[in-house]
Design an enzyme around this catalytic site. Structure first.
Site, short mmCIF file in Angstrom:
data_model
loop_
_atom_site.label_atom_id
_atom_site.label_comp_id
_atom_site.label_asym_id
_atom_site.label_seq_id
_atom_site.Cartn_x
_atom_site.Cartn_y
_atom_site.Cartn_z
N GLU A 89 -3.37 46.37 153.83
CA GLU A 89 -3.62 47.44 152.87
C GLU A 89 -5.03 47.99 153.06
O GLU A 89 -5.99 47.45 152.49
CB GLU A 89 -3.49 46.90 151.44
CG GLU A 89 -2.12 46.37 151.11
CD GLU A 89 -1.81 46.55 149.63
OE1 GLU A 89 -0.91 47.33 149.32
OE2 GLU A 89 -2.49 45.95 148.80
N LYS A 96 1.21 46.22 139.13
CA LYS A 96 -0.20 46.11 138.70
C LYS A 96 -0.26 45.83 137.19
O LYS A 96 0.55 45.06 136.71
CB LYS A 96 -0.99 47.36 139.09
CG LYS A 96 -0.81 47.71 140.57
CD LYS A 96 -1.83 48.65 141.09
CE LYS A 96 -1.47 49.04 142.52
NZ LYS A 96 -2.59 49.50 143.30
N HIS A 114 -5.42 40.60 146.54
CA HIS A 114 -5.30 42.06 146.45
C HIS A 114 -6.70 42.68 146.38
O HIS A 114 -7.60 42.13 145.72
CB HIS A 114 -4.49 42.46 145.22
CG HIS A 114 -4.06 43.89 145.24
ND1 HIS A 114 -4.94 44.92 144.94
CD2 HIS A 114 -2.89 44.47 145.58
CE1 HIS A 114 -4.30 46.07 145.08
NE2 HIS A 114 -3.06 45.83 145.47
P1 PGA Z 1 -0.58 52.20 145.76
O1 PGA Z 1 -0.90 50.63 145.61
O2 PGA Z 1 0.80 52.29 146.34
O3 PGA Z 1 -0.67 52.73 144.39
O4 PGA Z 1 -1.61 52.76 146.68
C1 PGA Z 1 -0.62 49.75 146.62
C2 PGA Z 1 -1.03 48.37 146.19
O5 PGA Z 1 -0.45 47.77 145.29
O6 PGA Z 1 -1.98 47.89 146.73
#
Ligand code: PGA
Length: 264
Positions: free
Chosen positions: A184, A11, A102
């Site tokens: 996700e 991220k 995303h």
């Molecule tokens: P997370 O993020 O593992 O912090 O929930 C997942 C993602 O990159 O969407």
């Protein structure tokens, strides 16, 4: 069992190139120690990609690089799109994958399915592999909740993959392996294991549903991963299922101890 794929999505972190290099190096070290064969992909912020790509050529071969976004226009000599990064730029610095759609970009930057569709086509044309993220924003309980979530994801896939077909891929006849899908569920992202997380059985059910959809409607069969608060404690619960081809890890990918345990 299929070779599993682990994507570490950094991220908007870390804050310096030095930290990025250290984290990449650590990830490589643990990736090399893995007992079973897995593909390890690091999705780093744009500003670090070229440097990490140069490092990769020297000694980071064990990991592949991904960008976290791109812009859909790909004019031959740049273009009037201040602040954007093209697929060709990514390809030219040695990036192999790009995350598209995303939920954080859909939410905070108002990315629409139409924009995502253009980005997917641009990435494929440039020879990049796409990691397309889909997932419902909230989940009500019971059968009704599951079917609502499936309809939501189905609609996203239909719009995001509109007119994406074999001719979208340059120099290859197949889409297989060129598009990975990450399921996700938005309500399960960044919640940590103590918060609200998706049960592995629910993830499995959705992933089987996605596979049946893409195989039947877009003759597109690629790996389908799960993402949303995956860490060293729950990763095996997801990966033990044959149909879950891998995981997309966010927050835990910045913690060296977690990275070590995850890759173990
Ligand atoms: P997370 O993020 O593992 O912090 O929930 C997942 C993602 O990159 O969407």
């Amino acid at each position: 069992m299929n070779k599993k794929i682990i994507i570490f999505n950094w991220k908007m972190a870390p804050n310096s190139l030095r930290e990025a290099q250290t984290l990449a190096e650590l990830t490589r070290k643990y990736a090399e120690k893995m007992k079973s064969q897995k593909d390890v992909i690091v999705a780093a912020p744009f500003v670090y990609l070229e440097n990490l790509s140069n490092m990769r050529r020297l000694n980071l071969q064990k990991i592949e690089l991904a960008a976290q976004n791109l812009f859909w226009a790909n004019p031959p000599t740049g273009g009037a799109y201040t602040g954007e990064i093209s697929a060709k730029m990514l390809k030219n610095v040695g990036v192999k994958y790009v995350i598209i759609g995303h939920s954080e970009r859909r939410k905070y930057l108002s990315e629409t399915d139409e924009m995502i569709n253009k980005k997917i086509k641009t990435a494929l044309k440039a020879g990049l592999k796409v990691v397309l993220c889909v997932g419902e924003p909230k989940r009500e309980s019971g059968i009704k909740g599951t079917s609502k979530a499936k309809n939501y994801v189905k609609k996203q896939l239909k719009n995001d993959l509109k007119d994406v077909n074999k001719s979208s891929v340059v120099g290859r006849k197949s889409l297989i392996g060129n598009i990975l899908i990450a399921y996700e569920p938005v309500w399960s992202i960044s919640t940590g294991t103590s918060g609200k997380t998706c049960k592995p059985e629910d993830a499995l059910e959705m992933i089987e549903f996605i596979k049946s959809l893409v195989a039947g409607r877009w003759s597109l069969v690629g790996p389908v991963l799960y993402g949303g608060s995956v860490d060293s404690k729950n990763i095996t619960d997801f990966l033990k299922h044959e149909e879950i081809d891998g995981v997309l890890v966010g927050a835990a990918s910045l913690k060296p101890k977690e990275v070590e345990k995850i890759l173990k």
